[in-house]
Design a protein around this motif. Structure first.
Motif, PDB file in Angstrom:
ATOM      1  N   LYS A   1      26.392  49.217  34.317  1.00 43.02           N
ATOM      2  CA  LYS A   1      25.023  49.489  33.869  1.00 43.02           C
ATOM      3  C   LYS A   1      24.664  50.967  33.995  1.00 43.02           C
ATOM      4  O   LYS A   1      23.739  51.450  33.353  1.00 43.02           O
ATOM      5  N   GLU A   2      25.396  51.698  34.864  1.00 40.76           N
ATOM      6  CA  GLU A   2      25.102  53.117  35.087  1.00 40.76           C
ATOM      7  C   GLU A   2      25.869  54.023  34.130  1.00 40.76           C
ATOM      8  O   GLU A   2      25.418  55.120  33.813  1.00 40.76           O
ATOM      9  N   ASP A   3      27.023  53.566  33.690  1.00 38.41           N
ATOM     10  CA  ASP A   3      27.952  54.436  32.961  1.00 38.41           C
ATOM     11  C   ASP A   3      27.659  54.419  31.462  1.00 38.41           C
ATOM     12  O   ASP A   3      27.940  53.429  30.784  1.00 38.41           O
ATOM     13  N   PRO A   4      27.133  55.518  30.906  1.00 38.33           N
ATOM     14  CA  PRO A   4      26.808  55.533  29.470  1.00 38.33           C
ATOM     15  C   PRO A   4      28.038  55.697  28.578  1.00 38.33           C
ATOM     16  O   PRO A   4      27.946  55.498  27.366  1.00 38.33           O
ATOM     17  N   SER A   5      29.182  56.042  29.166  1.00 40.08           N
ATOM     18  CA  SER A   5      30.375  56.285  28.348  1.00 40.08           C
ATOM     19  C   SER A   5      31.141  55.000  28.051  1.00 40.08           C
ATOM     20  O   SER A   5      31.985  54.970  27.153  1.00 40.08           O
ATOM     21  N   GLY A   6      30.881  53.923  28.821  1.00 42.20           N
ATOM     22  CA  GLY A   6      31.615  52.672  28.633  1.00 42.20           C
ATOM     23  C   GLY A   6      32.928  52.618  29.375  1.00 42.20           C
ATOM     24  O   GLY A   6      33.633  51.598  29.342  1.00 42.20           O
ATOM     25  N   ARG A   7      33.290  53.668  30.073  1.00 46.25           N
ATOM     26  CA  ARG A   7      34.593  53.673  30.755  1.00 46.25           C
ATOM     27  C   ARG A   7      34.620  52.651  31.891  1.00 46.25           C
ATOM     28  O   ARG A   7      35.686  52.104  32.225  1.00 46.25           O
ATOM     29  N   ALA A   8      33.481  52.409  32.524  1.00 48.66           N
ATOM     30  CA  ALA A   8      33.446  51.389  33.581  1.00 48.66           C
ATOM     31  C   ALA A   8      33.848  50.028  33.031  1.00 48.66           C
ATOM     32  O   ALA A   8      34.562  49.254  33.700  1.00 48.66           O
ATOM     33  N   TRP A   9      33.407  49.713  31.790  1.00 54.50           N
ATOM     34  CA  TRP A   9      33.820  48.459  31.153  1.00 54.50           C
ATOM     35  C   TRP A   9      35.328  48.444  30.911  1.00 54.50           C
ATOM     36  O   TRP A   9      35.988  47.417  31.146  1.00 54.50           O
ATOM     37  N   LEU A  10      35.873  49.560  30.463  1.00 51.75           N
ATOM     38  CA  LEU A  10      37.311  49.638  30.200  1.00 51.75           C
ATOM     39  C   LEU A  10      38.104  49.397  31.486  1.00 51.75           C
ATOM     40  O   LEU A  10      39.045  48.590  31.516  1.00 51.75           O
ATOM     41  N   MET A  11      37.731  50.083  32.564  1.00 48.68           N
ATOM     42  CA  MET A  11      38.459  49.952  33.825  1.00 48.68           C
ATOM     43  C   MET A  11      38.222  48.584  34.463  1.00 48.68           C
ATOM     44  O   MET A  11      39.102  48.040  35.140  1.00 48.68           O
ATOM     45  N   LEU A  12      37.048  48.012  34.210  1.00 49.89           N
ATOM     46  CA  LEU A  12      36.808  46.633  34.665  1.00 49.89           C
ATOM     47  C   LEU A  12      37.785  45.692  33.968  1.00 49.89           C
ATOM     48  O   LEU A  12      38.365  44.796  34.594  1.00 49.89           O
ATOM     49  N   GLY A  13      37.980  45.927  32.657  1.00 53.82           N
ATOM     50  CA  GLY A  13      38.939  45.105  31.913  1.00 53.82           C
ATOM     51  C   GLY A  13      40.349  45.236  32.466  1.00 53.82           C
ATOM     52  O   GLY A  13      41.050  44.227  32.659  1.00 53.82           O
ATOM     53  N   TYR A  14      40.794  46.439  32.742  1.00 54.48           N
ATOM     54  CA  TYR A  14      42.132  46.643  33.303  1.00 54.48           C
ATOM     55  C   TYR A  14      42.251  45.966  34.681  1.00 54.48           C
ATOM     56  O   TYR A  14      43.295  45.378  35.017  1.00 54.48           O
ATOM     57  N   SER A  15      41.197  46.088  35.488  1.00 55.01           N
ATOM     58  CA  SER A  15      41.232  45.475  36.822  1.00 55.01           C
ATOM     59  C   SER A  15      41.347  43.960  36.710  1.00 55.01           C
ATOM     60  O   SER A  15      42.150  43.318  37.422  1.00 55.01           O
ATOM     61  N   GLN A  16      40.551  43.357  35.827  1.00 53.66           N
ATOM     62  CA  GLN A  16      40.616  41.907  35.630  1.00 53.66           C
ATOM     63  C   GLN A  16      42.002  41.496  35.111  1.00 53.66           C
ATOM     64  O   GLN A  16      42.551  40.459  35.526  1.00 53.66           O
ATOM     65  N   TRP A  17      42.545  42.284  34.230  1.00 50.14           N
ATOM     66  CA  TRP A  17      43.865  41.997  33.668  1.00 50.14           C
ATOM     67  C   TRP A  17      44.903  41.941  34.793  1.00 50.14           C
ATOM     68  O   TRP A  17      45.730  41.029  34.871  1.00 50.14           O
ATOM     69  N   ASN A  18      44.865  42.945  35.695  1.00 53.54           N
ATOM     70  CA  ASN A  18      45.831  42.968  36.787  1.00 53.54           C
ATOM     71  C   ASN A  18      45.590  41.868  37.804  1.00 53.54           C
ATOM     72  O   ASN A  18      46.502  41.515  38.570  1.00 53.54           O
ATOM     73  N   LEU A  19      44.377  41.312  37.813  1.00 56.07           N
ATOM     74  CA  LEU A  19      44.082  40.163  38.663  1.00 56.07           C
ATOM     75  C   LEU A  19      44.349  38.841  37.940  1.00 56.07           C
ATOM     76  O   LEU A  19      44.020  37.769  38.466  1.00 56.07           O
ATOM     77  N   ARG A  20      44.914  38.936  36.729  1.00 51.68           N
ATOM     78  CA  ARG A  20      45.241  37.761  35.905  1.00 51.68           C
ATOM     79  C   ARG A  20      43.999  37.018  35.430  1.00 51.68           C
ATOM     80  O   ARG A  20      44.070  35.853  35.049  1.00 51.68           O
ATOM     81  N   LYS A  21      42.868  37.684  35.409  1.00 54.85           N
ATOM     82  CA  LYS A  21      41.646  37.096  34.880  1.00 54.85           C
ATOM     83  C   LYS A  21      41.533  37.535  33.419  1.00 54.85           C
ATOM     84  O   LYS A  21      40.738  38.387  33.042  1.00 54.85           O
ATOM     85  N   LEU A  22      42.389  36.903  32.579  1.00 56.43           N
ATOM     86  CA  LEU A  22      42.584  37.437  31.242  1.00 56.43           C
ATOM     87  C   LEU A  22      41.373  37.248  30.334  1.00 56.43           C
ATOM     88  O   LEU A  22      41.080  38.111  29.498  1.00 56.43           O
ATOM     89  N   THR A  23      40.690  36.125  30.457  1.00 64.53           N
ATOM     90  CA  THR A  23      39.497  35.939  29.628  1.00 64.53           C
ATOM     91  C   THR A  23      38.422  36.942  30.007  1.00 64.53           C
ATOM     92  O   THR A  23      37.773  37.554  29.139  1.00 64.53           O
ATOM     93  N   LEU A  24      38.236  37.124  31.295  1.00 66.16           N
ATOM     94  CA  LEU A  24      37.258  38.121  31.740  1.00 66.16           C
ATOM     95  C   LEU A  24      37.697  39.535  31.342  1.00 66.16           C
ATOM     96  O   LEU A  24      36.861  40.380  31.015  1.00 66.16           O
ATOM     97  N   ALA A  25      38.992  39.768  31.371  1.00 66.28           N
ATOM     98  CA  ALA A  25      39.507  41.062  30.935  1.00 66.28           C
ATOM     99  C   ALA A  25      39.190  41.281  29.462  1.00 66.28           C
ATOM    100  O   ALA A  25      38.766  42.370  29.041  1.00 66.28           O
ATOM    101  N   ARG A  26      39.415  40.206  28.637  1.00 69.85           N
ATOM    102  CA  ARG A  26      39.119  40.333  27.204  1.00 69.85           C
ATOM    103  C   ARG A  26      37.642  40.629  26.979  1.00 69.85           C
ATOM    104  O   ARG A  26      37.284  41.478  26.155  1.00 69.85           O
ATOM    105  N   ARG A  27      36.767  39.936  27.680  1.00 67.37           N
ATOM    106  CA  ARG A  27      35.328  40.164  27.497  1.00 67.37           C
ATOM    107  C   ARG A  27      34.956  41.611  27.850  1.00 67.37           C
ATOM    108  O   ARG A  27      34.157  42.247  27.161  1.00 67.37           O
ATOM    109  N   ALA A  28      35.539  42.107  28.939  1.00 61.17           N
ATOM    110  CA  ALA A  28      35.244  43.491  29.341  1.00 61.17           C
ATOM    111  C   ALA A  28      35.767  44.473  28.304  1.00 61.17           C
ATOM    112  O   ALA A  28      35.090  45.461  27.960  1.00 61.17           O
ATOM    113  N   MET A  29      36.975  44.193  27.765  1.00 58.22           N
ATOM    114  CA  MET A  29      37.543  45.103  26.764  1.00 58.22           C
ATOM    115  C   MET A  29      36.737  45.067  25.466  1.00 58.22           C
ATOM    116  O   MET A  29      36.561  46.084  24.796  1.00 58.22           O
TER     117      MET A  29
END
Length: 444
Positions: free
Chosen positions: A388-416
């Motif tokens: 909510k703080e990051d206007p560039s969207g990079r927090a969403w991108l890194m959230l997606g990568y983090s979820q991906w590495n945690l095997r939370k693939l659906t959540l990773a897709r939503r973040a991406m």
């Protein structure tokens, strides 16, 4: 590359022009006489001058002035002229009493009757200079010079000083032309200083350079160092890089304990992006003199950019102790990362966040460090809080990568998918989405 902290200070290089140190121009009452000024000196005037001189010898200067003023008043009352030598002497007494305006008036009155009396012109010049009537002072010095039997170049030099003070630069240059033509052997090295300042004031630095070179080579002591620095500064500002480099190398060889030459060498190498050589010069400079914060910052940056993070981190941490700033924290983190010490980098950024708890960039750096250290749950939680703080969207991108590495693939897709809506993250997010499975059966 930031060069703040090693800029040569122009204000220091433009050396202030102080008042002229005149020779003993003031003339004692009976010592230096122009031809014919004493011819037919009235007996009463001689007596008045003799009495005044005795009063001066008795340290009764105000009484001497009063006695001559009384004679002058009596002569005027009888509508008789006051002898110019009495007026000249009265002017000298006024000067000695520091009543310069009265002295100037007395000299001017004397010169109306005796316009060829050189001492009166020279003493009037001095009085005008003290009164800041600089242009008139210069003209008086020239008049005195022209009327002396034996021409003294120093009077033209005094005139040049006066015209310079009046900002009458063409007149100043004309007098230097006369000095070089008629009194070159008489000129002292420091006489050229005013010439240099005049040429610079006239925006003629190239013509000033030979005289700077002469002063830098000829003078001694502190003033020599000042002119060396001035010369180096002008080589640099005039784009004479090869000459500047040659000169500053000479200075570091001849005067290796003078910090400013190493600072100048660092500046020249920085301008050419020769970072390793700039680092060497700045390191030697740091051994010779305490560094300002800006200079410490530069030295730390150079160490960091040339692959010496251990030195860099020490300097950055020292700076952080005197004043924590987000930019310094980032550089400490970068130094620890170069040292392959992510644990230390994380400690540094966490301390930075404690000092600057609203700084989004530091929080993003912490998230990146956690991700690089494979602490994906902590990274996920942090990036999730930053979306909510990051206007560039990079927090969403890194959230997606983090979820991906945690095997939370659906959540990773939503973040991406969310990251892909931001222009700066769209390309990376789309690449990730192509690699993610299209269907996730049991999101958690």
């Amino acid at each position: 590359m930031r060069t703040k902290g090693i800029q040569i200070n122009k204000a220091k290089l433009t050396m202030a022009m102080g008042p002229i140190v005149f020779l003993a121009i003031l003339t004692a009452p009976f010592s230096l006489l122009a031809q014919n000024i004493q011819d037919n000196l009235p007996f009463s005037t001689m007596i008045a001058l003799d009495r005044a001189q005795k009063l001066v010898q008795e340290e009764k200067l105000p009484q001497a002035i009063g006695a001559l003023e009384k004679v002058k008043a009596e002569r005027k009352e009888k509508e008789k002229p006051v002898h110019p030598f009495l007026l000249f002497t009265l002017g000298n007494y006024y000067m000695e009493a520091n009543k310069v305006t009265a002295a100037a008036l007395s000299y001017e009155t004397a010169l109306k009757q005796a316009p060829d009396f050189a001492p009166a012109w020279l003493n009037l010049a001095r009085a005008c200079y003290d009164l800041k009537r600089f242009k008139q002072a210069g003209e008086c010095f020239i008049n005195g010079y022209d009327r002396e039997a034996e021409k003294r170049g120093i009077l033209l030099y005094y005139a040049a000083n006066a015209f310079f003070a009046a900002q009458a630069y063409p007149d100043t240059l004309a007098l230097y032309h006369r000095l070089f033509r008629d009194h070159k052997e008489e000129m002292k090295p420091r006489w050229r200083e005013v010439l240099v300042h005049t040429l610079l004031a006239e925006n003629l630095p190239e013509k000033a350079l030979p005289h700077m070179e002469f002063l830098a080579a000829t003078l001694e002591g502190k003033v020599k160092t000042q002119w060396q620095e001035t010369l180096l500064y002008h080589y640099m500002t005039l784009g004479m890089d090869a000459k500047a480099l040659e000169y500053v190398r000479y200075l570091t060889r001849e005067y290796p304990l003078e910090p400013r030459w190493w600072k100048g060498l660092a500046r020249l190498n920085l301008d050419k992006n020769r970072l390793e050589k700039a680092l060497v010069a700045m390191t030697i400079y740091s051994y010779l003199t305490p560094l300002t914060d800006n200079e410490k910052q530069l030295l730390a940056d150079l160490n960091l950019q040339t692959g010496i993070p251990v030195q860099a981190v020490d300097l950055f941490q020292e700076l952080a102790r005197t004043g924590s700033r987000p930019e310094r924290v980032k550089k400490i983190v970068a130094a620890f990362q170069q040292m392959n010490r992510p644990d230390k980098a994380l400690e540094a950024v966490e301390q930075g966040i404690r000092n600057h708890d609203t700084d989004l960039a530091l929080k993003m750096i912490k998230g990146d460090l956690l991700f690089a250290m494979e602490r994906y749950k902590e990274a996920r939680d942090l990036f999730n809080s930053l979306t909510k703080e990051d206007p560039s969207g990079r927090a969403w991108l890194m959230l997606g990568y983090s979820q991906w590495n945690l095997r939370k693939l659906t959540l990773a897709r939503r973040a991406m998918e969310k990251a892909a809506t931001f222009k700066k993250q769209k390309k990376a997010a789309m690449r990730a989405l192509k690699k993610l499975p299209p269907l996730i059966a049991h999101p958690t």
